[in-house]
Design a protein around this motif. Structure first.
Motif, short mmCIF file in Angstrom:
data_model
loop_
_atom_site.label_atom_id
_atom_site.label_comp_id
_atom_site.label_asym_id
_atom_site.label_seq_id
_atom_site.Cartn_x
_atom_site.Cartn_y
_atom_site.Cartn_z
N PRO A 1 0.75 -1.40 0.01
CA PRO A 1 -0.03 -0.05 -0.01
C PRO A 1 0.82 1.22 -0.09
N VAL A 2 2.13 1.21 0.72
CA VAL A 2 2.80 2.36 0.87
C VAL A 2 3.18 3.04 -0.61
N ASP A 3 3.42 1.97 -1.46
CA ASP A 3 3.93 2.35 -2.83
C ASP A 3 2.72 3.12 -3.67
N VAL A 4 1.79 2.31 -3.56
CA VAL A 4 0.40 2.96 -4.02
C VAL A 4 0.06 4.54 -3.75
N PHE A 5 0.32 4.75 -2.29
CA PHE A 5 -0.05 5.86 -1.52
C PHE A 5 1.11 7.11 -2.11
N TRP A 6 2.35 6.82 -2.18
CA TRP A 6 3.31 7.53 -2.46
C TRP A 6 3.64 7.90 -3.88
N LYS A 7 3.42 6.89 -4.61
CA LYS A 7 3.79 7.12 -6.16
C LYS A 7 2.44 7.70 -6.68
N CYS A 8 1.18 7.48 -6.27
CA CYS A 8 -0.05 7.57 -7.04
C CYS A 8 -0.98 8.55 -6.31
N ASN A 9 -0.87 8.69 -4.90
CA ASN A 9 -1.58 9.49 -4.17
C ASN A 9 -3.02 8.68 -4.29
N LYS A 10 -3.06 7.43 -4.23
CA LYS A 10 -4.56 6.82 -4.28
C LYS A 10 -4.56 5.79 -3.40
N GLY A 11 -5.87 5.24 -3.24
CA GLY A 11 -6.02 4.19 -2.38
C GLY A 11 -7.20 3.39 -2.67
N TYR A 12 -7.80 2.43 -2.06
CA TYR A 12 -8.78 1.85 -1.87
C TYR A 12 -9.26 1.27 -3.56
N LEU A 13 -8.40 0.41 -3.82
CA LEU A 13 -8.43 -0.01 -5.17
C LEU A 13 -9.62 -1.13 -5.31
N SER A 14 -10.15 -1.08 -6.41
CA SER A 14 -11.34 -1.67 -6.90
C SER A 14 -11.31 -2.68 -8.06
N VAL A 15 -11.26 -2.25 -9.26
CA VAL A 15 -11.66 -3.05 -10.29
C VAL A 15 -10.41 -3.16 -11.29
N THR A 16 -9.95 -4.04 -11.91
CA THR A 16 -8.78 -4.18 -12.89
C THR A 16 -9.15 -4.72 -14.17
N HIS A 17 -8.63 -4.30 -15.15
CA HIS A 17 -8.86 -4.82 -16.50
C HIS A 17 -7.39 -4.65 -17.42
N PRO A 18 -7.05 -5.58 -18.31
CA PRO A 18 -5.76 -5.30 -18.95
C PRO A 18 -6.13 -4.21 -20.08
N LEU A 19 -5.03 -3.14 -20.49
CA LEU A 19 -5.15 -2.27 -21.45
C LEU A 19 -4.67 -2.92 -22.89
N PRO A 20 -5.19 -2.32 -23.95
CA PRO A 20 -4.86 -2.70 -25.34
C PRO A 20 -3.35 -2.62 -25.36
#
Length: 413
Positions: free
Chosen positions: A68-87
């Motif tokens: 989580p600390v990597d997500v917090f510091w690098k993206c300023n985001k949290g509480y992750l929900s849904v994922t899909h691969p991009l083209p």
């Protein structure tokens, strides 16, 4: 039959949704069609697991973990929900809030080969107030995302006093996929809580559906006649029920999930509070037609604490469901459909905090996975009384089951 269990190394992650790493749909990346990596973002901890399901398909193992600390510091985001691969082969993960639990939508990106955290997908100034789900159509260069809830408030449970305070989202967002820019926003109503987004499967299709959890409405979004502009229209509304013995005098139809059959003929809807699963027949430019309905739990069952005083649809309260001598508690949450469209699978845990509030017996007894047999000719749903996965009997249980994925691809891939 359970053939393997993969224990998670941390508590209180809330594994909510799961998505594939780069697969055959990633036409720009040249990735092989075999699905070998499953990405598991965590709704509460903001941790991300990458699970290898290809090396030993019958014994998955964790191959990477992003803290989580990597997500917090690098993206300023949290509480992750849904994922899909991009083209392009990268993996996109939607989020609901910032590290402090305030509402903040948007996406973080993982490298498709190394699964390293690359950063944010959208520009900081274009992050929506809340976020939850998304889907895209590459041939139309569009990504559509929904709203969610403010995590630190929703994490305390559902409180009617939070209505009309901006806790529950109301926006449907349209993005330019290649430019990563927000192009349109639709207001679907105060406290509507648009969550699940589904495009039709045909890669040429320029339309899809979004389910609004608290308003009970389902909107169709589609490409309008104007160049590159999109429009929305309400096509389904499941009415609230007047009740006594519940947290509010009106019980909304809480739309927890949608799934569309591979041939784009049927739309399936899970109604987590009322307890029914609905099958709608889709036809172009016409409102969906209800052709199947079955109750598999819910809050309005006969003999329970809730009395229905007025119901626009039912003449009596439904009976509790028993499968293989197991009383089913909770309401239908997540759906998954077989590729031939004949078997609809359902689990009945939505979110652990809300499960504990609305269905305490579910937390105590454990959730289940059920199978519904589907009539793909005329429409119709029937509970298969010979199929039951009982997560109440897990060695370290009882457990709460949510997302369902098929190894070779499924109706949500």
């Amino acid at each position: 039959q359970v053939i393997h269990r993969l224990p998670m190394p941390n508590l209180k992650d809330e594994l909510h949704c799961a998505g594939w790493g780069p697969v055959c749909g990633c036409f720009d990346s040249g990735a092989a069609s075999k699905r070998t990596k499953l990405v598991l973002p965590c709704l509460i901890s903001s941790r991300i697991y990458v699970v290898d399901v290809g090396s030993q398909c019958r014994a998955p193992r964790i191959c990477k973990m992003i803290e989580p600390v990597d997500v917090f510091w690098k993206c300023n985001k949290g509480y992750l929900s849904v994922t899909h691969p991009l083209p392009n082969g990268d993996v996109l993960v939607a989020n609901m809030g910032d590290p402090a639990g305030n509402g903040k939508g948007g996406f973080v990106v993982l490298d498709g080969e190394t699964f390293e955290l690359k950063g944010n997908w959208e520009n900081e100034c274009e992050a929506p107030p809340t976020g939850y789900d998304f889907w895209y159509q590459a041939r139309h260069n569009v990504l559509v995302s929904s709203a969610g809830m403010v995590p630190k408030v929703a994490g305390r449970g559902f409180n009617p006093d939070d209505l009309k305070k901006g806790v529950f989202g109301r926006r449907l967002n349209v993005w330019n996929l290649s430019c990563r820019s927000l192009t349109q926003c639709f207001d679907l109503g105060e406290d509507s809580l648009p969550m699940t987004v589904r495009f039709l499967h045909s890669p040429e299709a320029a339309e899809g559906y979004v389910g609004c959890a608290l308003s009970g409405a389902i909107f169709r979004f589609y490409k309008s006649c104007e160049a590159n502009n999109w429009a929305v229209e309400e096509v389904i509304r499941i009415p609230a029920k007047d009740v006594s013995g519940w947290i509010m005098p009106k019980m909304p139809a809480f739309i927890a999930d949608l799934v569309i059959s591979q041939d784009d003929r049927f739309l399936y809807v899970s109604n987590w509070l009322h307890g029914d699963i609905r099958q709608y027949e889709l036809s172009r430019n016409c409102k969906p037609r209800l052709v199947g309905q079955v109750f598999v739990g819910g809050s309005i069952l006969r003999g329970g604490p809730v009395t229905v005083c007025r119901d626009e649809e039912l003449k009596c309260q439904p009976e509790p469901l028993v499968v293989k001598c197991k009383r089913v508690y909770g309401g239908p949450a997540t759906l998954q459909l077989s590729l031939d469209g004949k078997r609809l699978y359902v689990t009945n845990s939505f979110y652990s905090t809300w499960d504990r509030q609305f269905y305490p017996s579910l937390v105590k007894e454990g959730s289940v996975m059920l199978q519904l047999d589907v009539d793909t000719d005329k429409g119709g749903l029937t509970v298969n009384k010979n199929f039951l996965v009982d997560f109440g009997k897990e060695p370290n249980g009882p457990c709460l089951a949510h997302e369902i994925r098929f190894p070779g691809g499924d109706a949500k891939s």
